[in-house]
Each structure stands twice: as C-alpha cells, then as structure tokens.
Scaffold this motif. Structure first.
Motif, PDB file in Angstrom:
ATOM      1  N   PHE A 130      -2.695  -8.017 -11.533  1.00 45.91           N
ATOM      2  CA  PHE A 130      -4.128  -8.090 -11.822  1.00 45.91           C
ATOM      3  C   PHE A 130      -4.744  -6.710 -11.929  1.00 45.91           C
ATOM      4  N   GLY A 131      -4.651  -5.897 -10.866  1.00 48.78           N
ATOM      5  CA  GLY A 131      -5.221  -4.559 -10.920  1.00 48.78           C
ATOM      6  C   GLY A 131      -5.417  -3.960  -9.544  1.00 48.78           C
ATOM      7  N   SER A 132      -6.062  -2.797  -9.520  1.00 50.03           N
ATOM      8  CA  SER A 132      -6.286  -2.048  -8.279  1.00 50.03           C
ATOM      9  C   SER A 132      -7.764  -1.696  -8.140  1.00 50.03           C
ATOM     10  N   PHE A 133      -8.271  -1.857  -6.922  1.00 49.96           N
ATOM     11  CA  PHE A 133      -9.629  -1.455  -6.577  1.00 49.96           C
ATOM     12  C   PHE A 133      -9.522  -0.222  -5.693  1.00 49.96           C
ATOM     13  N   SER A 134     -10.353   0.792  -5.955  1.00 51.65           N
ATOM     14  CA  SER A 134     -10.349   2.001  -5.145  1.00 51.65           C
ATOM     15  C   SER A 134     -11.710   2.679  -5.249  1.00 51.65           C
ATOM     16  N   THR A 135     -11.879   3.750  -4.474  1.00 49.77           N
ATOM     17  CA  THR A 135     -13.107   4.526  -4.553  1.00 49.77           C
ATOM     18  C   THR A 135     -12.822   5.851  -5.244  1.00 49.77           C
ATOM     19  N   GLY A 136     -13.836   6.405  -5.809  1.00 47.95           N
ATOM     20  CA  GLY A 136     -13.742   7.709  -6.449  1.00 47.95           C
ATOM     21  C   GLY A 136     -14.948   8.530  -6.044  1.00 47.95           C
ATOM     22  N   ALA A 137     -14.996   9.752  -6.498  1.00 52.87           N
ATOM     23  CA  ALA A 137     -16.117  10.632  -6.183  1.00 52.87           C
ATOM     24  C   ALA A 137     -16.694  11.196  -7.467  1.00 52.87           C
ATOM     25  N   ARG A 138     -17.993  11.214  -7.526  1.00 50.79           N
ATOM     26  CA  ARG A 138     -18.689  11.810  -8.658  1.00 50.79           C
ATOM     27  C   ARG A 138     -19.386  13.059  -8.132  1.00 50.79           C
ATOM     28  N   ALA A 139     -19.126  14.190  -8.735  1.00 51.97           N
ATOM     29  CA  ALA A 139     -19.681  15.462  -8.278  1.00 51.97           C
ATOM     30  C   ALA A 139     -21.182  15.541  -8.578  1.00 51.97           C
ATOM     31  N   ALA A 140     -21.879  16.367  -7.802  1.00 47.89           N
ATOM     32  CA  ALA A 140     -23.286  16.635  -8.072  1.00 47.89           C
ATOM     33  C   ALA A 140     -23.384  17.372  -9.409  1.00 47.89           C
ATOM     34  N   ARG A 141     -24.461  17.102 -10.119  1.00 52.48           N
ATOM     35  CA  ARG A 141     -24.617  17.739 -11.426  1.00 52.48           C
ATOM     36  C   ARG A 141     -26.088  17.830 -11.798  1.00 52.48           C
ATOM     37  N   ILE A 142     -26.354  18.576 -12.839  1.00 55.68           N
ATOM     38  CA  ILE A 142     -27.716  18.697 -13.345  1.00 55.68           C
ATOM     39  C   ILE A 142     -27.803  17.868 -14.617  1.00 55.68           C
ATOM     40  N   GLY A 143     -28.871  17.066 -14.712  1.00 61.49           N
ATOM     41  CA  GLY A 143     -29.052  16.215 -15.880  1.00 61.49           C
ATOM     42  C   GLY A 143     -30.513  16.171 -16.271  1.00 61.49           C
ATOM     43  N   PRO A 144     -30.806  15.580 -17.407  1.00 62.33           N
ATOM     44  CA  PRO A 144     -32.199  15.523 -17.865  1.00 62.33           C
ATOM     45  C   PRO A 144     -32.953  14.343 -17.238  1.00 62.33           C
ATOM     46  N   ASN A 145     -34.227  14.556 -16.960  1.00 62.97           N
ATOM     47  CA  ASN A 145     -35.105  13.470 -16.561  1.00 62.97           C
ATOM     48  C   ASN A 145     -35.401  12.685 -17.835  1.00 62.97           C
ATOM     49  N   PRO A 146     -35.100  11.393 -17.899  1.00 63.65           N
ATOM     50  CA  PRO A 146     -35.294  10.641 -19.134  1.00 63.65           C
ATOM     51  C   PRO A 146     -36.752  10.594 -19.603  1.00 63.65           C
ATOM     52  N   ALA A 147     -37.688  10.660 -18.669  1.00 64.55           N
ATOM     53  CA  ALA A 147     -39.093  10.570 -19.042  1.00 64.55           C
ATOM     54  C   ALA A 147     -39.638  11.887 -19.581  1.00 64.55           C
ATOM     55  N   THR A 148     -39.255  13.014 -18.970  1.00 65.28           N
ATOM     56  CA  THR A 148     -39.859  14.299 -19.342  1.00 65.28           C
ATOM     57  C   THR A 148     -38.892  15.250 -20.024  1.00 65.28           C
ATOM     58  N   GLY A 149     -37.607  15.024 -19.865  1.00 62.34           N
ATOM     59  CA  GLY A 149     -36.624  15.939 -20.432  1.00 62.34           C
ATOM     60  C   GLY A 149     -36.335  17.132 -19.535  1.00 62.34           C
ATOM     61  N   VAL A 207     -11.993  -1.272   0.551  1.00 65.86           N
ATOM     62  CA  VAL A 207     -12.333  -0.204  -0.395  1.00 65.86           C
ATOM     63  C   VAL A 207     -13.388   0.719   0.206  1.00 65.86           C
ATOM     64  N   THR A 208     -14.372   0.171   0.923  1.00 69.23           N
ATOM     65  CA  THR A 208     -15.396   1.041   1.514  1.00 69.23           C
ATOM     66  C   THR A 208     -14.833   1.903   2.629  1.00 69.23           C
ATOM     67  N   GLN A 209     -13.710   1.504   3.225  1.00 72.55           N
ATOM     68  CA  GLN A 209     -13.056   2.324   4.241  1.00 72.55           C
ATOM     69  C   GLN A 209     -12.113   3.350   3.616  1.00 72.55           C
ATOM     70  N   GLY A 210     -12.028   3.378   2.296  1.00 77.15           N
ATOM     71  CA  GLY A 210     -11.212   4.373   1.608  1.00 77.15           C
ATOM     72  C   GLY A 210      -9.818   3.903   1.243  1.00 77.15           C
ATOM     73  N   ASP A 211      -9.493   2.656   1.545  1.00 75.87           N
ATOM     74  CA  ASP A 211      -8.178   2.122   1.176  1.00 75.87           C
ATOM     75  C   ASP A 211      -8.217   1.565  -0.240  1.00 75.87           C
ATOM     76  N   ALA A 212      -7.118   1.713  -0.957  1.00 70.26           N
ATOM     77  CA  ALA A 212      -6.992   1.083  -2.269  1.00 70.26           C
ATOM     78  C   ALA A 212      -6.417  -0.311  -2.066  1.00 70.26           C
ATOM     79  N   VAL A 213      -6.856  -1.260  -2.873  1.00 66.71           N
ATOM     80  CA  VAL A 213      -6.344  -2.626  -2.816  1.00 66.71           C
ATOM     81  C   VAL A 213      -5.648  -2.901  -4.145  1.00 66.71           C
ATOM     82  N   GLN A 214      -4.356  -3.197  -4.080  1.00 70.46           N
ATOM     83  CA  GLN A 214      -3.568  -3.456  -5.287  1.00 70.46           C
ATOM     84  C   GLN A 214      -3.162  -4.912  -5.325  1.00 70.46           C
ATOM     85  N   LEU A 215      -3.511  -5.579  -6.405  1.00 75.94           N
ATOM     86  CA  LEU A 215      -3.102  -6.955  -6.637  1.00 75.94           C
ATOM     87  C   LEU A 215      -2.152  -6.922  -7.832  1.00 75.94           C
ATOM     88  N   ILE A 216      -0.862  -7.010  -7.552  1.00 73.87           N
ATOM     89  CA  ILE A 216       0.154  -6.882  -8.595  1.00 73.87           C
ATOM     90  C   ILE A 216      -0.105  -7.910  -9.693  1.00 73.87           C
TER      91      ILE A 216
END
Length: 92
Positions: A47-66, A36-45
C-alpha cells in the motif's frame, strides 16, 4: 469515496457490522497517526508508507500585498505509495 462509504464497503466485504468496522478503522487511523507524530514511519507493504518530513523556514510573498513575509519551519506528513498501489492506480 468518503469515510462512510469506505466503512460501508469494508463492512459488506468482511461481513462485520458497521459499528465493528468503524471501531477498527478508527483504531487503525489513530495508531498510524500516533506512530507518525512520534517520528516513526509506518509501512504497509503493498500500500505505502506514512512518515514525517521537515519544511525549512523561508521567505515568501504575502498574497494580499506582495510584501515579503517570513514563513516559519514546519513538520509535514508524507505518504509514499507502494509499488502494488502505484501499479493498481495506473491500471497495470
């Protein structure tokens, strides 16, 4: 169920020693993680599939200060349950 309980259950079901079961489970987890860390998906018929995804950069609130902060892009790990696994979880 934690890892030790899983090892005990598998060892009892397969009739192998706990040491052999531990070695096998550690090899399985290591192989899945490596693929999975090399970018391959692992499918266990059934049971399920393990894979990687990407989360885009974003702006969010600082929980302490807002105040707005920049949250960097990140890779994520995804697991998608197979049909048989989902049915078993739902009691079908």
């Amino acid at each position: 169920m934690n890892k030790q309980e899983l090892l005990d259950a598998v060892a009892a079901k397969t009739g192998t020693t706990k040491a052999e079961t531990t070695e096998t489970l550690d090899a399985l987890i290591g192989t899945i993680a490596s693929a999975v860390t090399q970018g391959d998906a692992v499918q266990l018929i059934g049971f399920g599939s393990f894979s990687t995804g990407a989360r885009a950069a974003r702006i969010g609130p600082n929980p302490a200060t807002g105040a707005e902060i920049q949250i960097p892009a990140a890779k994520t790990v995804k697991f998608t349950g197979g049909t048989a696994f989902k049915n078993a979880a739902n009691g079908a």
